[in-house]
Design an enzyme around this catalytic site. Structure first.
Site, PDB file in Angstrom:
ATOM      1  N   PRO A  82       0.818  -1.219   0.000  1.00  0.00           N
ATOM      2  CA  PRO A  82       0.000   0.000   0.000  1.00  0.00           C
ATOM      3  C   PRO A  82       0.849   1.265   0.000  1.00  0.00           C
ATOM      4  O   PRO A  82       1.822   1.389   0.743  1.00  0.00           O
ATOM      5  CB  PRO A  82      -0.819  -0.142   1.282  1.00  0.00           C
ATOM      6  CG  PRO A  82      -0.995  -1.615   1.427  1.00  0.00           C
ATOM      7  CD  PRO A  82       0.309  -2.211   0.959  1.00  0.00           C
ATOM      8  N   CYS A  83       0.448   2.201  -0.855  1.00  0.00           N
ATOM      9  CA  CYS A  83       1.311   3.332  -1.178  1.00  0.00           C
ATOM     10  C   CYS A  83       0.899   4.635  -0.518  1.00  0.00           C
ATOM     11  O   CYS A  83       1.552   5.656  -0.718  1.00  0.00           O
ATOM     12  CB  CYS A  83       1.320   3.527  -2.694  1.00  0.00           C
ATOM     13  SG  CYS A  83      -0.327   3.821  -3.389  1.00  0.00           S
ATOM     14  N   GLN A  84      -0.171   4.636   0.274  1.00  0.00           N
ATOM     15  CA  GLN A  84      -0.674   5.918   0.773  1.00  0.00           C
ATOM     16  C   GLN A  84       0.361   6.684   1.587  1.00  0.00           C
ATOM     17  O   GLN A  84       0.353   7.906   1.641  1.00  0.00           O
ATOM     18  CB  GLN A  84      -1.933   5.702   1.604  1.00  0.00           C
ATOM     19  CG  GLN A  84      -3.132   5.239   0.793  1.00  0.00           C
ATOM     20  CD  GLN A  84      -3.205   3.726   0.704  1.00  0.00           C
ATOM     21  OE1 GLN A  84      -2.219   3.026   0.923  1.00  0.00           O
ATOM     22  NE2 GLN A  84      -4.381   3.225   0.386  1.00  0.00           N
ATOM     23  N   GLY A  85       1.261   5.964   2.235  1.00  0.00           N
ATOM     24  CA  GLY A  85       2.280   6.629   3.033  1.00  0.00           C
ATOM     25  C   GLY A  85       3.258   7.431   2.205  1.00  0.00           C
ATOM     26  O   GLY A  85       3.946   8.314   2.719  1.00  0.00           O
ATOM     27  N   TYR A  86       3.350   7.120   0.897  1.00  0.00           N
ATOM     28  CA  TYR A  86       4.291   7.821   0.018  1.00  0.00           C
ATOM     29  C   TYR A  86       3.608   8.788  -0.941  1.00  0.00           C
ATOM     30  O   TYR A  86       4.266   9.578  -1.603  1.00  0.00           O
ATOM     31  CB  TYR A  86       5.072   6.818  -0.840  1.00  0.00           C
ATOM     32  CG  TYR A  86       5.654   5.663  -0.087  1.00  0.00           C
ATOM     33  CD1 TYR A  86       6.507   5.876   0.987  1.00  0.00           C
ATOM     34  CD2 TYR A  86       5.366   4.355  -0.446  1.00  0.00           C
ATOM     35  CE1 TYR A  86       7.050   4.807   1.676  1.00  0.00           C
ATOM     36  CE2 TYR A  86       5.915   3.281   0.231  1.00  0.00           C
ATOM     37  CZ  TYR A  86       6.755   3.517   1.298  1.00  0.00           C
ATOM     38  OH  TYR A  86       7.291   2.458   1.977  1.00  0.00           O
TER      39      TYR A  86
END
Length: 379
Positions: A82-86
């Protein structure tokens, strides 16, 4: 040619695995924590096993037992932590976000499976989040497991996807093969970029808030792209329009194709946007242009977020239209509430891009075979 095998971690609805399948891979298993995405994956990947739940609670042995493989036998482990942190859309992004460390779980499974190849996809923000800490950590983690690895930013539109979408792809192997990147198929000197008209021109029209259920196509096939995504489908699924308020309909009526919030009369703008500079929010309240590509499909195709207004109908795009823009075939039906269907589509790797990656991987894999084996593989 060998029938390559793949497992898809953080698989979501299965965009990357669908692309690999189109390239000739046999998908053995997938995992995701999202129950709605899992339901879609199971419905669309009948040949694969699905392991639900958090990756934290799974081990490589779970996948080995499920598939009957031994360590080292899997051809490709795919995944997009999951990419939401970036994401650049996350203004608090960085390494403090726990989602920024899920790539370590991916590497933990890699260590237990030791597949021949790795394919990992993420947003371009991973290259800058934490001053590049995550990007370098991924590269170092893969190399520490004995893999050669490269990373590149790929543009989905260069591979026939009707959408401006940039993603970082990591490709790695432990078998001494060269890393071959997919050749661009569309652009200057190649095939023309796929347009919104190519993608959506045959779908039935809808009014704001209209839901016709499963319905017939709006017209005959009008492009090669439509012919490809239709396949043998006879009906259209996941094609219903969200209900927008009267004020948004008023705003839309002032927005031409290719236009945006700047075309809305000042007195009709949302309060927050009345204070905006004209250089801000460039995609908000954007209307698609038939002869161009879409902006990046997000997990919520909300007109407040981007250019998600239909080119000539006074409404926002549907799940099926978003799926077409992501290059999902029409037989690929999305499960769960409509809001969750949008999440599944927006989180996915465009299958057409995944197919090109899979085909490049197979070429590279063939180059790694010794001369007698190559003759056997191609003979």
């Amino acid at each position: 040619m060998k029938n390559h095998t793949a497992i898809d971690l953080f698989c979501g609805a299965g965009g990357l695995s669908e692309g690999l399948r189109q390239a000739g891979f046999k998908i053995l298993a997938g995992n995701d924590i999202d129950p709605h995405a899992g339901a879609t994956f199971k419905a669309t990947h009948s040949e694969a096993q699905f392991l639900p739940g958090s990756i934290h609670e799974l081990s490589a042995n779970d996948f080995l037992k499920l598939t009957g493989l031994k360590k080292g036998e899997l051809d490709c482990l795919a995944g997009g932590p999951p990419c939401q942190g970036y994401s650049v859309y996350n203004h608090q992004r960085g390494m403090h976000d726990e989602r920024s460390h899920l790539f370590k779980e991916y590497l933990r499974i890699v260590e237990g499976l030791m597949p021949r190849w790795l394919v990992m996809e993420n947003v371009t923000g991973i290259m800058s989040a934490g001053q590049g800490e995550a990007f370098q950590a991924v590269l170092a983690g893969i190399r520490n497991l004995g893999y050669e690895v490269e990373a590149r930013i790929l543009r989905a539109e260069d591979y026939g996807v009707p959408q401006e979408r940039r993603r970082v792809v990591f490709m790695a192997n432990r078998i001494g093969a060269p890393i071959v990147w997919p050749h661009k198929t569309h652009g200057e000197g190649l095939k023309p970029f796929t347009t919104i008209r190519d993608a959506l021109g045959d779908l039935p029209p809808l009014k704001n808030g209209e839901d016709k259920g499963v319905t017939k196509y709006g017209s005959r096939v009008k492009s090669d792209y439509q012919r490809e995504v239709r396949g043998t489908s006879k009906m259209v699924h996941n094609h219903s329009a969200s209900k927008l308020g009267a004020i948004n309909i008023q705003r839309m009526q002032h927005i031409p194709q290719g236009g945006s919030w700047r075309d809305i009369p000042f007195d009709l703008l949302p309060a927050g946007m009345k204070r905006a500079k004209r250089s801000d929010h460039t995609k908000r309240y954007g209307r698609m242009r038939w002869e161009s590509q879409s902006c990046t499909v997000l997990t919520k195709c909300d007109i407040h977020w981007g250019a998600y207004i239909h080119p000539d109908q006074e409404r926002s795009i549907t799940v099926r239209e978003a799926a077409r823009i992501q290059s999902f075939p029409d037989w690929f039906h999305f499960e769960g509430p409509r809001t969750e269907q949008f999440v599944q589509v927006g989180n996915a790797v465009p299958p057409l891009l995944g197919k090109c990656i899979g085909e490049a991987l197979q070429v590279a894999d063939l180059l790694s075979v010794s001369e007698p084996e190559r003759a056997f593989a191609t003979g």
